[in-house]
Write an enzyme that holds these catalytic residues in place. Structure first.
Site, PDB file in Angstrom:
ATOM      1  N   PRO A  67       0.773  -1.253   0.000  1.00 36.86           N
ATOM      2  CA  PRO A  67       0.000   0.000   0.000  1.00 36.86           C
ATOM      3  C   PRO A  67       0.801   1.299   0.000  1.00 36.86           C
ATOM      4  CG  PRO A  67      -0.877  -1.552   1.616  1.00 36.86           C
ATOM      5  CD  PRO A  67       0.434  -2.098   1.159  1.00 36.86           C
ATOM      6  N   THR A  95       2.964   1.696  -5.677  1.00 40.43           N
ATOM      7  CA  THR A  95       3.074   3.124  -5.966  1.00 40.43           C
ATOM      8  C   THR A  95       3.371   3.833  -4.650  1.00 40.43           C
ATOM      9  OG1 THR A  95       1.559   3.047  -7.850  1.00 40.43           O
ATOM     10  CG2 THR A  95       1.882   5.194  -6.794  1.00 40.43           C
ATOM     11  N   LYS A 170       5.162   7.494 -12.678  1.00 40.80           N
ATOM     12  CA  LYS A 170       3.805   7.106 -12.282  1.00 40.80           C
ATOM     13  C   LYS A 170       3.040   8.279 -11.681  1.00 40.80           C
ATOM     14  CE  LYS A 170       0.206   4.692 -10.946  1.00 40.80           C
ATOM     15  NZ  LYS A 170       0.199   3.523 -10.097  1.00 40.80           N
TER      16      LYS A 170
END
Length: 294
Positions: A67, A95, A170
């Site tokens: 997470p 991410t 990203k």
């Protein structure tokens, strides 16, 4: 002889990714804190492990899908580094913030390991279908080793540069996505109030200079354009809470390097309002309802 992959983090994205590794001939040693997620991986053919350290033991590569940065750093420093064999490759597909990604990769290098940060784009359907896009940060050599593993889970694998550059790509991409979705939603809402039919506006803008992915691939108006979460009550897709997480990462990164991101800041504020209304779990194109005052 197939490579053995330790896969740590088998949630909505990780579960599909691990299943595609199995379909493509890799052996998978799986671990997740969720028994339900772990059971699905075992059903798909993975070997059940009781901890991240156990999963990493003997594996040729370790893939993590977690997470947040604190989870990634904790797993690698507390469990993986001490359990992995000397030539193991590490691939973090979470991410997270750029600073943590670079810190973990530096720590891995200091212990003699090669590592890449390889966050994904594409969502749950792409994770299940093996059509994800990976943007990868790390050395040329580490990228070369990681590419066959990533290609088993996605259709596009792009080397973005050195450590942390995958995360940079990203969050920049998703800040752009968040801002363009807000702009798409507000223009549809305005067009409607000006008496313009939504389908007519779509037909014009989708082939004009205002065209964007948020309009032509993921239209926030039900019944307009290709099938999208707006046609399913804004369920599924990319959750408001996840977009907010990425926008926060982006604006924090911008502040750390003195980058001016007024649109990114505005998008973050608006998605925070939407999350505060209890809509964190619904798709991020739900923004249109808030802007319409529904």
């Amino acid at each position: 002889m197939s490579q053995t992959i330790a896969f740590i983090g088998l949630g909505n994205m990780g579960g599909g990714m691990a299943a595609n590794l199995l379909k493509n001939g890799f052996a998978v040693r799986a671990f997740d804190l969720s028994e339900e997620a772990l059971a699905k991986a075992v059903e798909a053919g993975a070997v059940r492990c009781a901890s991240a350290a156990e999963a990493a033991t003997g594996a040729d590569a370790v893939v993590t899908m977690l997470p947040a940065g604190k989870h990634v750093e904790g797993v690698y420093t507390s469990e993986v580094f001490g359990a992995a064999k000397a030539d193991a490759l590490f691939l973090d597909c979470s991410t997270i913030d750029v600073a943590t990604a670079r810190r973990v990769e530096e720590a891995a290098a200091a212990k003699g390991f090669e590592m890449v940060d390889a966050p994904v784009s594409g969502g749950i359907a792409a994770a299940n279908g093996g059509t994800l896009t990976f943007m990868v940060g790390g050395s040329d050599q580490a990228f070369g080793r990681a590419r066959p593993i990533l290609s088993a889970m996605g259709k596009v694998v792009i080397h973005a540069g050195g450590a942390g550059n995958g995360q940079a790509a990203k969050i920049c991409n998703n800040m752009l996505l968040g801002a363009t979705m807000v702009a798409t939603c507000e223009t549809f809402a305005m067009a409607k109030k000006l008496g313009l039919d939504p389908q007519t506006f779509y037909d014009i803008s989708s082939v004009s200079s205002g065209q964007s992915w948020s309009m032509t691939s993921y239209c926030p108006v039900p019944g307009i354009g290709p099938q999208s979460p707006s046609d399913n009550g804004y369920q599924g897709g990319f959750a408001v809470g996840l977009m907010l997480k990425d926008l926060k990462l982006a604006t924090e990164a911008a502040a750390s390097v003195g980058a001016s991101v007024p649109m990114g800041n505005a998008a973050e504020s608006l998605y925070q309002l939407l999350a505060n209304q209890g809509e964190a779990a619904r798709d991020f194109s739900l923004m249109i309802e808030m802007l319409e005052g529904k």
